[in-house]
Design a protein around this motif. Structure first.
Motif, PDB file in Angstrom:
ATOM      1  N   GLU A 173       0.809  -1.218   0.000  1.00 18.65           N
ATOM      2  CA  GLU A 173       0.000   0.000   0.000  1.00 18.65           C
ATOM      3  C   GLU A 173       0.842   1.268   0.000  1.00 18.65           C
ATOM      4  N   GLU A 176       1.215   8.071   1.992  1.00 17.66           N
ATOM      5  CA  GLU A 176      -0.224   7.922   1.812  1.00 17.66           C
ATOM      6  C   GLU A 176      -0.465   7.097   0.566  1.00 17.66           C
ATOM      7  N   PRO A 177      -1.484   6.254   0.580  1.00 20.16           N
ATOM      8  CA  PRO A 177      -1.817   5.515  -0.632  1.00 20.16           C
ATOM      9  C   PRO A 177      -2.236   6.475  -1.742  1.00 20.16           C
ATOM     10  N   GLY A 192      -4.298   8.373  -4.355  1.00 21.72           N
ATOM     11  CA  GLY A 192      -5.717   8.705  -4.450  1.00 21.72           C
ATOM     12  C   GLY A 192      -6.379   8.997  -3.116  1.00 21.72           C
ATOM     13  N   GLU A 193      -5.671   8.902  -2.032  1.00 13.57           N
ATOM     14  CA  GLU A 193      -6.239   9.166  -0.707  1.00 13.57           C
ATOM     15  C   GLU A 193      -5.971  10.621  -0.326  1.00 13.57           C
ATOM     16  N   PRO A 194      -6.911  11.271   0.343  1.00 12.11           N
ATOM     17  CA  PRO A 194      -6.651  12.651   0.787  1.00 12.11           C
ATOM     18  C   PRO A 194      -5.655  12.651   1.944  1.00 12.11           C
ATOM     19  N   PRO A 212      -4.120  13.346   5.570  1.00  8.75           N
ATOM     20  CA  PRO A 212      -4.751  13.357   6.888  1.00  8.75           C
ATOM     21  C   PRO A 212      -4.829  14.782   7.433  1.00  8.75           C
TER      22      PRO A 212
END
Length: 125
Positions: free
Chosen positions: A101, A114-115, A117-119, A121
């Motif tokens: 990941e 971060e993976p 496509g992920e926003p 944090p």
């Protein structure tokens, strides 16, 4: 023989602590495995290493006639081996999935990775 095993146990603990302080997940997992082996050897050595006399009480006696090895630490170690193997297998799968990941095995980089496509944090806690 117990003195030699005591030195080996101390060496295992030192190596495992050194590996646990590493940043790479693979080294941390090896440190956990070595730490489990060190604890198993410690329990085994604490139960004494008398090999010549089996821990069998003769008929008509309440206690063994000679000093024998304690069978309880050996049973505890067998249980601990099974538990530590299953724990290590779980950690191996968890580390592999996190590498897939996040694309890194560095523990410090995993905190900010971060993976795709992920926003990001939320900041400011």
């Amino acid at each position: 023989m117990e003195a030699g095993l005591s030195v080996l146990i101390g060496l295992f603990f030192a190596v495992s602590v050194y590996l646990l302080m590493s940043r790479q997940i693979v080294r941390i997992m090896l440190g956990i495995a070595i730490l489990g082996n060190a604890v198993n050897l410690l329990i085994f050595t604490a139960g004494r290493l008398t090999r010549e006399v089996p821990p069998v009480i003769p008929e008509g006696a309440l206690t063994p006639l000679e000093q024998t090895a304690n069978p309880l630490p050996q049973a505890l170690i067998l249980t601990a081996i099974v538990i530590s193997f299953s724990f290590f297998a779980f950690l191996l799968v968890l580390a592999f999935r996190s590498y897939q990941e996040l694309g890194t095995d560095d523990a410090n980089e995993m905190r900010v990775a971060e993976p795709a496509g992920e926003p990001a944090p939320p900041q400011g806690y």
